[in-house]
Design an enzyme around this catalytic site. Structure first.
Site, PDB file in Angstrom:
ATOM      1  N   LYS A 284     -58.399  14.622 -40.848  1.00 49.59           N
ATOM      2  CA  LYS A 284     -58.795  13.739 -42.135  1.00 49.59           C
ATOM      3  C   LYS A 284     -59.137  12.746 -42.324  1.00 49.59           C
ATOM      4  O   LYS A 284     -58.126  12.150 -42.198  1.00 49.59           O
ATOM      5  CB  LYS A 284     -58.180  14.720 -42.607  1.00 49.59           C
TER       6      LYS A 284
ATOM      7  N   SER B 134     -61.046  19.992 -51.127  1.00 47.65           N
ATOM      8  CA  SER B 134     -61.513  18.435 -50.579  1.00 47.65           C
ATOM      9  C   SER B 134     -61.344  17.860 -48.960  1.00 47.65           C
ATOM     10  O   SER B 134     -62.461  17.230 -48.392  1.00 47.65           O
ATOM     11  CB  SER B 134     -60.109  17.466 -50.845  1.00 47.65           C
TER      12      SER B 134
ATOM     13  N   SER C 242     -56.514  22.300 -51.225  1.00 44.23           N
ATOM     14  CA  SER C 242     -57.577  21.214 -50.202  1.00 44.23           C
ATOM     15  C   SER C 242     -57.820  22.096 -48.611  1.00 44.23           C
ATOM     16  O   SER C 242     -58.557  21.014 -47.835  1.00 44.23           O
ATOM     17  CB  SER C 242     -57.610  20.007 -50.877  1.00 44.23           C
TER      18      SER C 242
END
Lengths: 95, 470, 489
Positions: free
Chosen positions: C66, C141, C165
Site C-alpha cells: 500500500k 481505503s 480500510s
C-alpha cells in the site's frame, strides 16, 4: 448547530487552506451535514465516564538515554526539501 | 497615589540529557553545524513516532523536587498545534492537561517565597535565521527536552524578578538537570507584568515580555515595564494586553503580537506516547540523588561563612558540594580560599570540574592553622592542589617540594639567631634595642628571616631575640 | 509456488506478477511498478537457492505494498499530491521484516489519499476498480491492495485499517483481510492517519497465509512505543497447517478444517467448540438482505460443526460511527500538520512569503475529503468545542470498549457483516460524505476498542458481487481468530 460561512473561513485558517469561494460553499454544506451527524452524541449521558484516548494497556514506555546512529543523516534529509542553503532549509520570507 | 506591580514568570530550562526528548541524537548542539543533530523523527518525516527519553522523566522529578514541588505520579503528553518552520511536526509535544510537576515554591535569599503553579516537560523548537527575502531553518534544537516552570504572580519588584530568575538558575544547576549556560539559551524567561493602584481589588491588564535570557535583562525589562505601565495609568490611559519584546541595547520593550489575535492551539492528548504512571519508589529513588540545595547551605553555613562569600559560592555547585565535605573547623578558611584565590584565577573555570581531594584541603587548612604554612604559602600550595601536574601528591609533599614549610624548631631557630647576632652589621641594632629602641627589633627579625631563607616563623624569632637581648 | 524444489524460480514468479499487473492496468491498482528492483531481488534469491543457501520464509514471494508504507523503492505518496516526489530515506519496520524473509515488492498500490475514504475514489491518481465489476468501487481505503490480491497478481498485499480500510475492501473483493489487535504490528514508517486506531494489516487468499504473515510482521518495536510485547508467536496454538506462501511445505489447503483443531478457542471453552456471538443490533433492514443471508448461512455452518451461537445486544455500538468521526479527524488533522511544503514533498511554487507557501501548498496538495476531515478535526478540537465533541467522543469510546469486554465475557468470537452493503457503484456516494461514512458503521467500533477483526469471504450476490463477513475477537486473540476462521470455509 449551524455552520456559517465565517465558521468555514475560521476553520480554513486553522487548517492553513487558501480556499477559493466555491470550495467554501461546498465545504459549508458538507461540514454542516457531518457536524449534524456527529452531534448525535449530545443525547449521550457520560458525565461520570472516564475518557479513553488510547486502547493500550501499557504505560511508562521509554528508552535509555544513549546516542544511536539514525536511519537517515543530514544529507539524506535535506535532499528531500525543495531548497536548502548552507545546510539549512530555505523558506520564503516570514511576514 | 502608589502603583503596585504584580509579576509572574514562565521559565524554560533546557535539560542536559545526552539525547533529545524523542530521538537518540546528540542533545548538545553547541558549536555544531546546522541540522547535524537531527533524526528523521525530529525532521518529522511521515510515519515517524516519538521515542521518549526516560532520563528526561527522571530529570523532571529532580527539578521539581528542587523547587519543593509535588511530583505527580500520573502524567501524560499532549499536542499543541501551530504552523511555523521551527515546528516540523506542526505541533509541539508538551504536557497541558496532566503535567509531571505540581505545586511548590522557590524561596529567595531575601526570604520571599514565590509559589510554583506547576512545571511540565516539553520539546524545544528549532531556530530560524531571517534574511532580506528568505529565512533559513536549523532543526538542531528541535525536541531538546525542556521543563517550563510557571510561577504564581507572587513577585512585586524588579529586584525580586532578578533574584527569582537567579535562584531558579541556581536550583536547576544544583539539581544537575541543566548546563545552565545562559549565553546559549539554556534558560529563557517570559515575564508577565501588570500594575494596579495600591489596595485595588483587581489586577491590572498584563503585558508579557518574552524570551529574556539573563537575570539582568529580566530585571531591566521589568523595571522599564513597571515605569511604562505606571505612566500610562497615571495619565488615565489603558494598558494593552500584549506580548512585548525586550531590546538590551535600547533598554526598551516594544509591542509584538497582541493577545487578541492569539492562536487557538487545539490541545489534544498525544496518542503516540503511553501514559506515565510512576511508583513512589521510582520517584523517591530520583529524589535521593539530589545534593543539598542553596537554602540548605544557607542554613548550614549561617554564621560560619559570611553571606557575601556564601552567595558567591552558591553559583558553583561543585564548590558547595566540596565545601560540604570539609571538616567544620576548616570550612571558613577553605571557603575564603575558594573565593579569594580559586575564583580569582583565570583558569578557575576548568578547575571547577576537577577539584582536589577533600583530604588534601583539610590538611592544607590544618597546616595553616599550625603555622606550618604562612598565609602566602597556604595560597600557593592551595593553587598547586588544582594543578594537573602536582595533583594527588598530597598537600605535605607539595609544600615540602616548594620548601614552604615554616621552621618552628626552637633550637634550630636559636642557632640561626646566634649566627645573626654574631654578625658585625647587627651590632649597632642590638645596642640600640638594648637602649630601648623598640622598632629595630623588626630589622633583626628580618635578618633572621633572611638567614633562614624565609622558613622561620617570625613570631618565634622575635621571642628568642627578646630573650637573648634582655 | 514451489521455489525450494526448483519447480519455479523467483524471477519467473516476479515476471508473471509484473505481467499480470500490466495486463490489469485499467483497474488503476498500482501507483508504482517496481520492475527493476523486484527482478534484481528475484535473481539474487534464485542464486542463493542455487547455491543451496538458506532463504527466508517468503523467499521470492511477490507482494504489493500500500502506498502509505515508507521504503526507498519508489515514491511514497499515500496517493496524495502533497507527498509527490517524496523518496523516503527510511523503511517501515513492517516492510523491513517482510523483505528480510525474502518477500519481493512488485508495486505500490492505490488508496484514498492519506487513507481517507471507503472507496479509493479519493485518490489523486483516480479510483481503483472492483475486481468483480469494473462499474463498482474497490472499497477503501486499501482498494489497490485488495484488488491486486483478488485478481491474483500477487500472493499478498499490505494494508492499513483505521476504521475498516482493510476489512471492507477485502469483503468487496472476496478475500481475507485482517485488522490485528491495536499495537500488534509496528506503525513506524507508515504514513499516520489516526494514531490511536491505525493498524497495519494484510490481504491474503487463505487463513494459513495470514498466519504466516502475522508470525513475521508482529512484535514489539522500539521505534513505536505503542507496540505490544510479542504475543502472536508465543501463544500456544495448533500447527497452523500449510501455507501457500511457505515454499518448503507440502500443499494441503483447506484440509483439517473439519478435524477438530487443537486450539482452545477461548478460556471459557477448553474443548474445540467455540461460542460465537451475533449482534442483534445489526440484524435489521439497514443491512443488505444478501449480506444478512450470507451471515445466516455461516451461522448454520458453525452450528453444524457443533459451535454454539449466542445472540448479543451491543447498544453502545450505535454511537461508534459518530465517536469515530470526531476522534479520527482530530488525530488525522494533527498528524497531517507536518505536510506544509517546507521539508519534503510538494511545495506550491506561486508563494512569495511563508504564509502563502503554507496555504497554497496545503490547499493544492490535499484532496477535498482530506480537507473535510482536517477541518472537522480542527472544529472538534477548537476552543469552545473540545468538551462537547472531542472529550465526549473519548468518553463514548470508553462505553464501546466496555461493550466489547462485556461481549467477550460471554463469547469467544463475534461474527458480523463488515459493511451494510456490497461494493457500490463508482461515483454513487462521492458527493455525499455522510452516506459514505455510513458504510463504515459496522467496522469502526473495532478500531475504537482496539480488538481484532478478520474479514472472510462469504459467497457472492446474485449478480456475482463478493460478500464478506468479519470475525471479531478480543485483544490479542489474533492467532485463535485466524485459526477459527478455517471453521467458516
Amino acid at each position: 448547530m449551524d455552520i456559517k460561512r465565517e465558521d468555514i473561513v475560521h476553520l480554513a485558517e486553522l487548517s492553513n487552506f487558501s480556499l477559493p469561494e466555491k470550495e467554501i460553499k461546498s465545504l459549508q454544506k458538507d461540514l454542516q451535514g457531518i457536524i449534524k451527524y456527529i452531534s448525535q452524541l449530545d443525547e449521550l449521558k457520560v458525565d461520570d465516564v472516564e475518557p479513553t484516548y488510547q486502547v493500550f494497556e501499557m504505560e511508562n514506555v521509554w528508552r535509555e538515554d544513549e546516542i544511536l546512529p539514525q536511519e537517515a543523516d543530514r544529507e539524506a534529509l535535506l535532499a528531500l526539501t525543495k531548497e536548502a542553503k548552507d545546510n539549512q532549509i530555505k523558506v520564503p520570507k516570514v511576514l | 497615589m502608589k502603583y503596585i506591580p504584580t509579576i509572574g514568570i514562565e521559565c524554560h530550562v533546557q535539560l542536559c540529557t545526552k539525547t533529545k526528548l524523542f530521538s537518540e541524537v546528540d542533545n548538545d548542539a553547541r558549536g555544531k553545524e546546522p541540522n547535524s543533530c537531527v533524526s528523521p523523527v525530529d525532521y518529522a518525516l511521515p510515519g515517524m513516532l516519538p521515542r521518549l527519553n526516560g532520563e528526561a522523566i527522571k530529570f523532571a522529578i529532580r527539578a521539581g523536587r528542587a523547587m519543593n514541588c509535588e511530583i505527580n505520579a500520573s502524567s501524560r503528553f499532549d499536542r499543541k498545534h501551530y504552523f511555523y518552520p521551527d515546528s516540523p511536526k506542526g505541533y509541539q509535544i508538551t504536557q497541558f492537561y496532566h503535567p509531571i510537576i505540581g505545586e511548590g515554591y522557590v524561596e529567595l535569599p531575601s526570604g520571599t517565597r514565590v509559589r510554583i503553579e506547576h512545571a511540565h516537560l516539553e520539546g524545544d523548537a528549532g531556530k530560524l535565521t531571517h534574511f532580506k527575502d528568505y529565512s533559513l531553518v536549523d532543526l538542531n534544537r528541535v525536541d531538546t527536552p525542556l521543563i517550563e516552570i510557571v510561577s504564581m504572580p507572587d513577585i512585586h519588584s524588579a529586584k525580586d524578578v532578578h533574584d527569582y530568575c537567579k535562584e531558579l538558575w541556581r536550583l536547576m544547576c544544583h539539581a544537575g538537570v541543566t548546563n545552565g549556560d545562559l549565553y546559549n539559551g539554556n534558560m529563557r524567561f517570559d515575564v508577565n507584568i501588570s500594575v494596579a493602584k495600591e489596595g485595588a481589588k483587581e489586577l491590572g491588564t498584563r503585558a508579557e515580555i518574552k524570551n529574556l535570557n539573563s537575570f539582568r535583562s529580566a530585571e531591566r525589562a521589568a523595571e522599564f515595564e513597571i515605569k511604562r505601565q505606571t505612566k500610562l495609568l497615571e495619565a488615565g490611559e489603558k494598558v494593552k494586553q500584549e506580548t512585548r519584546g525586550w531590546d538590551d541595547t535600547t533598554g526598551k520593550t516594544t509591542a509584538q503580537r497582541s493577545k487578541e489575535e492569539a492562536k487557538d492551539y487545539r490541545y489534544m492528548p498525544e496518542p503516540d506516547i503511553p501514559p506515565i504512571n510512576l511508583t513512589s519508589e521510582f520517584i523517591d529513588a530520583e529524589i535521593a540523588k539530589l545534593p543539598l540545595m542553596p537554602m540548605d547551605y544557607r542554613r548550614k553555613f549561617n554564621g560560619v561563612i559570611t553571606d557575601e562569600i556564601l552567595e558567591v559560592l552558591l553559583d558553583y555547585p561543585s564548590l558547595m558540594i566540596k565545601l560540604n565535605e570539609i571538616e567544620d573547623k576548616h570550612v571558613k578558611i577553605i571557603s575564603n580560599l575558594f573565593t579569594s584565590v580559586l575564583l580569582a584565577e583565570e583558569k578557575s573555570a576548568k578547575y571547577l570540574n576537577d577539584l582536589p581531594d577533600t583530604r588534601d584541603l583539610n590538611e592544607l587548612a590544618e597546616m595553616n592553622e599550625k603555622k606550618e604554612l604562612s598565609s602566602t604559602a597556604t595560597k600557593e600550595v592551595f593553587l598547586r592542589l588544582f594543578d594537573p601536574q602536582m595533583k594527588g601528591r598530597g598537600t605535605k609533599q607539595i609544600a615540602k617540594e616548594l620548601g614552604l614549610i615554616q621552621e618552628n624548631d626552637l633550637e634550630a631557630l636559636e642557632k640561626i639567631v646566634d649566627i645573626v647576632l654574631a654578625k658585625p652589621e647587627t651590632q649597632k641594632a642590638q645596642a640600640d634595642f638594648k637602649a630601648g629602641e623598640e622598632k629595630v627589633i623588626g630589622f633583626l627579625v628580618g635578618q633572621v628571616m633572611k638567614e633562614s631563607h624565609g622558613k622561620a616563623n617570625p613570631s618565634s624569632v622575635q621571642e628568642i631575640l627578646r630573650k637573648k637581648l634582655k | 509456488m514451489k521455489i525450494a524444489n526448483k519447480k519455479v524460480t523467483a524471477e519467473r514468479l516476479v515476471r508473471d506478477a509484473l505481467e499480470k499487473a500490466k495486463h490489469f492496468e485499467d483497474y488503476h491498482i498500482f501507483t508504482f511498478l517496481n520492475e527493476e528492483g523486484a527482478l534484481k531481488k528475484a535473481r539474487e534469491i534464485d542464486k542463493r537457492i542455487a547455491r543451496g543457501e538458506k532463504v527466508g520464509r517468503l523467499a521470492g514471494v511477490p507482494y504489493a505494498l500500500k502506498d502509505n508504507f515508507l521504503s526507498p523503492e519508489g515514491e511514497t505518496t499515500a496517493s496524495a499530491h502533497i507527498l509527490q516526489g517524496f523518496n523516503s530515506p527510511v523503511t517501515a519496520t513492517s516492510v523491513a521484516k517482510l523483505e528480510a524473509e525474502g518477500a519481493i515488492m512488485i508495486g505500490r498500490t492505490n488508496l484514498d489519499a492519506f487513507a481517507h475514504g471507503s472507496s479509493t475514489e479519493n485518490s489523486y491518481f483516480g479510483p481503483t476498480l472492483n475486481s468483480h465489476d469494473k462499474q463498482r468501487v474497490a472499497g477503501g481505503s486499501s482498494g489497490g491492495s485488495a484488488v491486486a490480491v483478488a485478481l491474483d497478481i500477487v500472493e499478498f498485499a499490505t494494508g492499513t485499517d483505521t476504521g475498516g480500510s482493510v476489512r471492507q475492501p477485502a469483503s468487496f473483493n472476496g478475500i481475507y483481510g485482517l485488522k490485528p489487535t491495536y499495537g500488534t504490528i509496528s506503525r513506524y514508517g507508515v504514513v499516520a492517519m489516526a494514531s490511536s486506531t491505525d493498524c497495519i494489516g494484510f490481504f491474503t487468499k487463505t487463513p494459513e497465509d495470514m498466519d504466516l504473515l502475522m508470525s513475521i510482521a508482529s512484535g514489539q518495536d522500539p521505534k513505536d512505543m505503542t507496540t505490544l510485547p510479542d504475543y502472536y508467536n508465543t501463544e500456544a496454538s495448533a500447527e497452523s497447517g500449510d501455507s501457500r506462501l511457505a515454499p518448503s511445505r507440502p500443499s494441503s489447503r483447506g484440509s483439517g478444517a473439519h478435524s477438530a483443531p487443537v486450539v482452545a478457542y477461548g478460556l471459557e471453552s477448553p474443548n474445540s467448540c467455540a461460542r460465537v456471538g451475533i449482534i442483534k443490533d445489526f440484524d435489521n433492514d439497514s443491512v443488505h438482505p444478501e449480506i444478512r443471508k450470507a451471515l445466516k448461512n455461516k451461522v448454520e455452518l458453525l452450528k453444524s460443526k457443533g459451535h454454539e451461537i449466542v445472540e448479543l445486544e451491543m447498544p453502545a455500538l450505535k454511537y461508534g460511527l459518530a465517536a469515530y468521526y470526531i476522534l479520527v479527524p482530530a488525530e488525522l488533522c494533527s498528524n497531517l500538520s507536518r505536510h506544509d511544503g517546507v521539508r519534503y514533498g510538494f511545495r506550491s511554487e506561486k508563494s512569495k512569503d511563508l504564509d502563502a507557501l503554507y496555504e497554497n501548498t496545503r490547499n493544492e496538495g490535499f484532496m477535498p475529503e482530506n480537507k473535510r476531515r482536517i477541518m472537522i478535526g480542527n472544529f472538534v478540537l477548537s476552543s469552545g468545542f473540545y468538551d462537547a465533541y472531542f472529550l465526549k467522543a473519548a468518553k463514548a469510546r470508553t462505553l464501546i470498549v466496555k461493550e466489547y469486554e462485556k461481549a467477550f465475557s460471554k463469547v469467544d468470537f463475534i461474527l458480523t457483516p463488515v459493511s451494510p452493503n456490497p461494493a457500490f457503484k463508482l461515483g454513487e456516494k462521492v458527493d455525499d460524505p455522510v452516506a459514505m461514512y455510513l458504510e463504515d458503521v459496522m467496522s469502526v467500533s473495532l478500531n475504537l476498542a482496539g480488538v481484532a477483526g478478520l474479514a472472510i469471504p462469504a459467497g457472492e450476490t446474485k449478480e456475482g458481487l463478493p460478500l464478506g463477513l468479519q470475525l471479531v475477537g478480543p485483544r490479542r486473540s489474533d492467532k485463535r481468530l485466524i485459526e477459527f476462521s478455517k471453521e467458516l470455509i
